[in-house]
Enzyme design. Sequence first.
Site, PDB file in Angstrom:
ATOM      1  N   LYS B 184       0.835  -1.198   0.000  1.00 35.41           N
ATOM      2  CA  LYS B 184       0.000   0.000   0.000  1.00 35.41           C
ATOM      3  C   LYS B 184       0.871   1.250   0.000  1.00 35.41           C
ATOM      4  O   LYS B 184       1.552   1.552   0.977  1.00 35.41           O
ATOM      5  CB  LYS B 184      -0.911   0.051   1.221  1.00 35.41           C
ATOM      6  CG  LYS B 184      -1.901   1.215   1.127  1.00 35.41           C
ATOM      7  CD  LYS B 184      -2.505   1.634   2.432  1.00 35.41           C
ATOM      8  CE  LYS B 184      -1.716   2.681   3.169  1.00 35.41           C
ATOM      9  NZ  LYS B 184      -1.778   4.042   2.592  1.00 35.41           N
ATOM     10  N   GLY B 236       6.940   4.413   8.544  1.00 34.68           N
ATOM     11  CA  GLY B 236       6.056   5.546   8.778  1.00 34.68           C
ATOM     12  C   GLY B 236       6.217   6.068  10.191  1.00 34.68           C
ATOM     13  O   GLY B 236       7.297   5.962  10.774  1.00 34.68           O
ATOM     14  N   SER B 237       5.140   6.584  10.746  1.00 34.42           N
ATOM     15  CA  SER B 237       5.241   7.248  12.036  1.00 34.42           C
ATOM     16  C   SER B 237       5.320   6.238  13.174  1.00 34.42           C
ATOM     17  O   SER B 237       4.833   5.113  13.071  1.00 34.42           O
ATOM     18  CB  SER B 237       4.033   8.161  12.256  1.00 34.42           C
ATOM     19  OG  SER B 237       2.897   7.385  12.561  1.00 34.42           O
ATOM     20  N   THR B 238       5.935   6.669  14.267  1.00 29.14           N
ATOM     21  CA  THR B 238       6.054   5.802  15.436  1.00 29.14           C
ATOM     22  C   THR B 238       4.686   5.469  16.013  1.00 29.14           C
ATOM     23  O   THR B 238       4.443   4.338  16.439  1.00 29.14           O
ATOM     24  CB  THR B 238       6.962   6.475  16.489  1.00 29.14           C
ATOM     25  OG1 THR B 238       8.301   6.471  15.972  1.00 29.14           O
ATOM     26  CG2 THR B 238       6.968   5.724  17.806  1.00 29.14           C
ATOM     27  N   GLY B 241       3.240   2.803  13.990  1.00 28.41           N
ATOM     28  CA  GLY B 241       4.038   1.601  14.209  1.00 28.41           C
ATOM     29  C   GLY B 241       3.631   0.867  15.473  1.00 28.41           C
ATOM     30  O   GLY B 241       3.529  -0.362  15.497  1.00 28.41           O
ATOM     31  N   GLU B 258      10.088   0.575  10.472  1.00 27.85           N
ATOM     32  CA  GLU B 258      11.029   1.687  10.300  1.00 27.85           C
ATOM     33  C   GLU B 258      10.257   2.957  10.624  1.00 27.85           C
ATOM     34  O   GLU B 258       9.415   3.389   9.840  1.00 27.85           O
ATOM     35  CB  GLU B 258      11.543   1.748   8.856  1.00 27.85           C
ATOM     36  CG  GLU B 258      12.332   0.528   8.423  1.00 27.85           C
ATOM     37  CD  GLU B 258      13.746   0.507   8.978  1.00 27.85           C
ATOM     38  OE1 GLU B 258      14.136   1.469   9.675  1.00 27.85           O
ATOM     39  OE2 GLU B 258      14.458  -0.472   8.712  1.00 27.85           O
ATOM     40  N   CYS B 292      13.027  10.380   7.828  1.00 32.46           N
ATOM     41  CA  CYS B 292      12.976   9.858   9.197  1.00 32.46           C
ATOM     42  C   CYS B 292      14.331   9.947   9.871  1.00 32.46           C
ATOM     43  O   CYS B 292      14.428  10.118  11.074  1.00 32.46           O
ATOM     44  CB  CYS B 292      12.456   8.434   9.213  1.00 32.46           C
ATOM     45  SG  CYS B 292      13.329   7.339   8.088  1.00 32.46           S
ATOM     46  N   GLU B 389       9.367  14.766  16.488  1.00 36.27           N
ATOM     47  CA  GLU B 389       9.794  14.759  15.096  1.00 36.27           C
ATOM     48  C   GLU B 389       8.924  15.744  14.326  1.00 36.27           C
ATOM     49  O   GLU B 389       7.704  15.656  14.348  1.00 36.27           O
ATOM     50  CB  GLU B 389       9.621  13.349  14.514  1.00 36.27           C
ATOM     51  CG  GLU B 389      10.196  13.218  13.123  1.00 36.27           C
ATOM     52  CD  GLU B 389      10.043  11.804  12.566  1.00 36.27           C
ATOM     53  OE1 GLU B 389       9.013  11.164  12.856  1.00 36.27           O
ATOM     54  OE2 GLU B 389      10.948  11.361  11.849  1.00 36.27           O
TER      55      GLU B 389
END
Lengths: 303, 478
Positions: B184, B236-238, B241, B258, B292, B389
């Site tokens: 995706k 993507g974002s934490t 995740g 990641e 990132c 971030e």
Amino acid sequence: MSDKTDKTEQNRLSVFKTYKLYVGGKFPRSESGRVYEVTDSKEKWLANAPLSSRKDARDAVVAARKAFGAWSGATAYNRGQVLYRVAEMLEGRRSQFVHEVADAEGLSKSKAAAQVDATIDRWVWYAGWTDKIAQLVGGGNPVAGPYFNLSSPEPTGVVAVLAPQESSFLGLVSVLAPVIATGNTAVVITSEKDPLPALSLGEVLATSDVPGGVVNILSGRTAEIAAPLAAHQDVNAIDLAGADDVLAKELEIAAADNLKRVLRPQPVDDWSAMPGIDRMTAFLETKTVWHPTGSLGASGSAY
Amino acid sequence: MASAFDYAPAPESRAIVDIAPSYGLFIDGEFTEAADGKVFKTVSPASEEVLSEIAQAGEADVDRAVKAARKAFEKWSALPGTERAKYLFRIARIIQERSRELAVLETLDNGKPIKETRDADLPLVAAHFFYYAGWADKLGHAGFGTNPRPLGVAGQVIPWNFPLLMLAWKIAPALATGNTVVLKPAETTPLSALFFADICRQAGLPKGVVNILPGYGDTGAALVAHPDVNKVAFTGSTAVGKQIAKTVAGTRKKLTLELGGKGANIVFDDAPIDQAVEGIVNGIFFNQGQVCCAGSRLLVQESIQDELLDSLKRRLSTLRLGDPLDKNTDIGAINSEEQLTRITSLVERGESEGAERWSPACELPSAGYWFAPTLFTNVTQAHTIARDEIFGPVLSVLTFRTPDEAVAKANNTQYGLSAGIWTEKGSRILAVANKLRAGVVWSNTFNKFDPTSPFGGYKESGFGREGGRHGLEAYLDV
């Protein structure tokens, strides 16, 4: 340890051992003041083990974190020497552990002896890994450019270890040794039912040059102690070997909150089988370091 | 940005890329509409021009794609490694042939400068396929046993900052190891993944081996949760995740993540200043800071702070912001309105918390999503802009006195993805690199990538590694 007495001293009352936790290189009782009854396979009383609390778990994490810098920063050779020293100490206490494992797991003396021998050998095996694993899983990377580029493994940090429930000593060492061999520090929860060999291991570690806090041993209800460890923001990884499927899922969800590395329960038929390196690599990070090899600034873009 | 020498515009032609008015999902080798007929639009962030209308995958489409991938897995995984390798080599070659077209496409859809898509993204994309192509028939030598097995169907969710590069990082190792994939792409940058579908067709890749499902977060969530997916890979974002880690808890799905970062770029007093300035600029303004592993925290030794900041500000004043298709452009558009809002609000937070904001004189285009390169001084570790971030062209400057203080500050973050060290002293580089808790450490350089190099985070920057021999592990049953 046991209420059995030596035949030659029938009239002598034996001295029981008070089993204590091993945290930060010391032997505290549970701060909760609680104990629980540990019995042998025939339900006969063996000892009262500390019933660790959440606070004990948090204290153990503090100790493990404090020890991490020096332990992870020690040379691999040094860590190997320390681990081998543990094996030496274990060998000297072989008969004590045979006794404890036999009582705990309801094994014959000879079967318990085989377990203890395998455990000592396992410890020696991991002692030899400390200065080899980096060469196996790290290395230089041939990048397409004028750069020196090296990947090396580093310990993940503080690892919570749920020791296997059925194999009180060999299983415990099989999950603990790989964690500390690679430079992590550990908070171990013993087998809930059979904690005594694990608690005695603490005494061996304390006299084996293992710095205080590198290994911390907690006995009690696995689920009760594991919950705060899985949710703890300063724990970096968790080995769920001693959790059943329901508990494992619950802990894995809690562990996601700070993205702990999770080693899910693996089917192990026989702890004495050769383990391979998976339990070491599960708690290693890979760090890649770059540096230019070209002349600095020659073209204005070689930084 | 007024200067004595103004550049004449040097626009790259967009005629080389032919964007269709609409695209379908790519399932089992065919473009198809979404089951519920939903579509969404993708726009060019530099102009807000609608580029195309894209089918939006729903749960039924996810199921269909996973089934196709499952079916294709049987044959694909049974194929000799040498054959799989040849497919990947073909793909790598076609990417090279079409790289100018793909670079223009990526610039249009993402907003990043053509200079970067042309010189960084596309060469790396091709290199990743070349690298992993070579592994496909050598897996027995990779150190994971003599006969490592693929996992099955890989569900992959990638971000919008490097759309095609992240696709390459995910798909190349997955296919090399014999897995099939359902990927995706991000909702704001679906086009290059759909062009990649066409590359798979040109390469003659068997149907169902690669499936592409554009959509929003809910599409990704459905993919991650699908019971017949064996491996989940996410960049993507934490926050997302963590959600994914919870979703796969208690399953046998293998997971690699990641996630975010707040990289420290540490400049010691003996650093080569000019090179360090270039590295700082590259570290935070590459890809508009939407990286990132960006070096978003500058840690500069107190004694050289003034000298370094003067040089840095002078250098920032020469950066050219504007049309991403212009070959002279250094700073392109922010990827989306949503991201621009996020950057803007964090920067306002920085000001309100007392940090000092500076930007070079910089005219922003009237249409599209833009943010001027920004520098904050007087930043403390407690400031939001030093902790969160930002994922934009915003650099926070902190100072230190001793190497120990630098290390302590660098490590004082929930993240652990990247770090930079600038010093002429070799022993200091090695000592500091050893102590930094970060997956990638660049010394006297920054933001370098290579398919042979493992990349990934410590702590809340995620787990697992992409790239190199290490990157194979995520897709093997080991």
